[in-house]
Scaffold this active site. Structure first.
Site, PDB file in Angstrom:
ATOM      1  N   ASN A  71       0.902  -1.019  -0.084  1.00  0.00           N
ATOM      2  CA  ASN A  71       0.389  -0.035   0.232  1.00  0.00           C
ATOM      3  C   ASN A  71       0.852   1.309  -0.377  1.00  0.00           C
ATOM      4  O   ASN A  71       0.463   2.003  -0.509  1.00  0.00           O
ATOM      5  CB  ASN A  71      -0.794  -0.045   0.898  1.00  0.00           C
ATOM      6  N   HIS A  72       1.947   1.526   0.421  1.00  0.00           N
ATOM      7  CA  HIS A  72       2.732   1.868   0.240  1.00  0.00           C
ATOM      8  C   HIS A  72       3.754   2.354  -1.155  1.00  0.00           C
ATOM      9  O   HIS A  72       5.014   3.290  -0.956  1.00  0.00           O
ATOM     10  CB  HIS A  72       4.376   1.928   1.804  1.00  0.00           C
ATOM     11  N   HIS A 155       0.030  -8.632   0.510  1.00  0.00           N
ATOM     12  CA  HIS A 155       0.335  -7.969   1.656  1.00  0.00           C
ATOM     13  C   HIS A 155      -0.765  -7.722   1.813  1.00  0.00           C
ATOM     14  O   HIS A 155      -1.808  -7.221   0.935  1.00  0.00           O
ATOM     15  CB  HIS A 155       0.933  -6.860   0.395  1.00  0.00           C
TER      16      HIS A 155
HETATM   17 FE   LIG Z   1       5.417  -2.315   5.808  1.00  0.00          FE
HETATM   18 FE   LIG Z   2       1.659  -2.029   3.855  1.00  0.00          FE
END
Ligand SMILES: [Fe+2]
Ligand SMILES: [Fe+2]
Length: 264
Positions: A71-72, A155
């Protein structure tokens, strides 16, 4: 080529503490454990937020073969261009179809095996991504049949969703593992049809922290409910990694072992 293939999977590497620990220990780990191929999650490489060329190059030099993401992914804007220039980077397959980059890659191991790495992101408590299960099936259909192993970084926040993916790909992937929570789980196993599974590899970074971030800012945000800057802890990194041995002709796992190197 049919023999045992040893892969080392590293979870989220958090900023300088994580990078320093890997620079210090990864070459020896590769030697001692006869590792053929190394995958790590790079979403927190740059001071906790995203990946850029400088920190990624440092990790490739230390011995990492492929960097997955999460997500980053786009925290460092330069990564939107970088990911299209180098196929050692993958981002979740179930990101928007219009996102840059790729959801899987095939790279060669030190001994010449072709190894596929797929990246997925969960939907539970994670945001509005496309279905990871459908994306995994799509990737399985695209990955060349001659690869010796298929590694899948799921993830995600929820262990249940990660376990679901482990069973969804049982007998098809070599190793399905979780990243993102930054906390290692001790549930490593090999499923009925031969796929190794672990809910989260855990971060490589400082555990004198709140998931890798300095306690003060993160705790103030929880206690006072006021906006705070998150800063990655820069010292005292631990390595958590998992070694999986894979039969390169069946692609299925024969052993799974967690490895922990405490801070120096
Ligand atoms: Fe992370
Ligand atoms: Fe993450």
């Amino acid at each position: 080529m049919s023999d045992a293939l040893n892969v080392l999977v590293i979870g989220d590497i958090i900023g300088k503490a994580g990078r320093r620990a890997l620079n210090q220990h990864l070459p020896a780990l590769i030697d001692t454990h006869h590792i053929d191929f190394v995958v790590a999650n790079g979403e927190n490489l740059a001071h906790g937020f995203g990946t850029n060329a400088k920190v990624a190059t440092e990790m490739f030099k230390a011995g990492v073969d492929v960097l997955t993401n999460g997500n980053h992914c786009w925290d460092q804007r330069e990564f939107m261009d970088l990911i299209d220039k180098d196929d050692r980077y993958v981002r979740p397959m179930n990101f928007s179809a219009f996102a840059p980059g790729r959801g899987w890659t095939v790279q060669q191991s030190k001994r010449g095996h072709r190894i596929a790495v797929m990246n997925l992101i969960g939907q539970t408590f994670m945001g509005a991504w496309d279905c990871p299960f459908a994306a995994a099936d799509r990737a399985m259909g695209e990955i060349p049949h001659d690869v010796s192993a298929i590694l899948v970084d799921m993830h995600a926040e929820a262990s249940s969703e990660k376990m679901g993916m482990g069973w969804h790909l049982d007998g098809r992937a070599s190793f399905v593992y979780g990243t993102h929570t930054h906390i290692p789980t001790c549930d490593e196993t090999i499923h009925a049809s031969g796929t190794a599974y672990q809910s989260d590899i855990g971060m490589t970074g400082s555990y004198q922290s709140i998931i890798g971030m300095q306690v003060e800012g993160a705790l103030t945000r929880m206690v006072k409910r006021l906006p705070q800057r998150f800063e990655a802890v820069e010292q005292g990194g631990s390595i958590f990694a998992t070694k999986v041995s894979i039969n390169s002709s069946t692609r299925m796992a024969s052993s799974i072992e967690r490895i922990h190197i405490p801070p120096a």
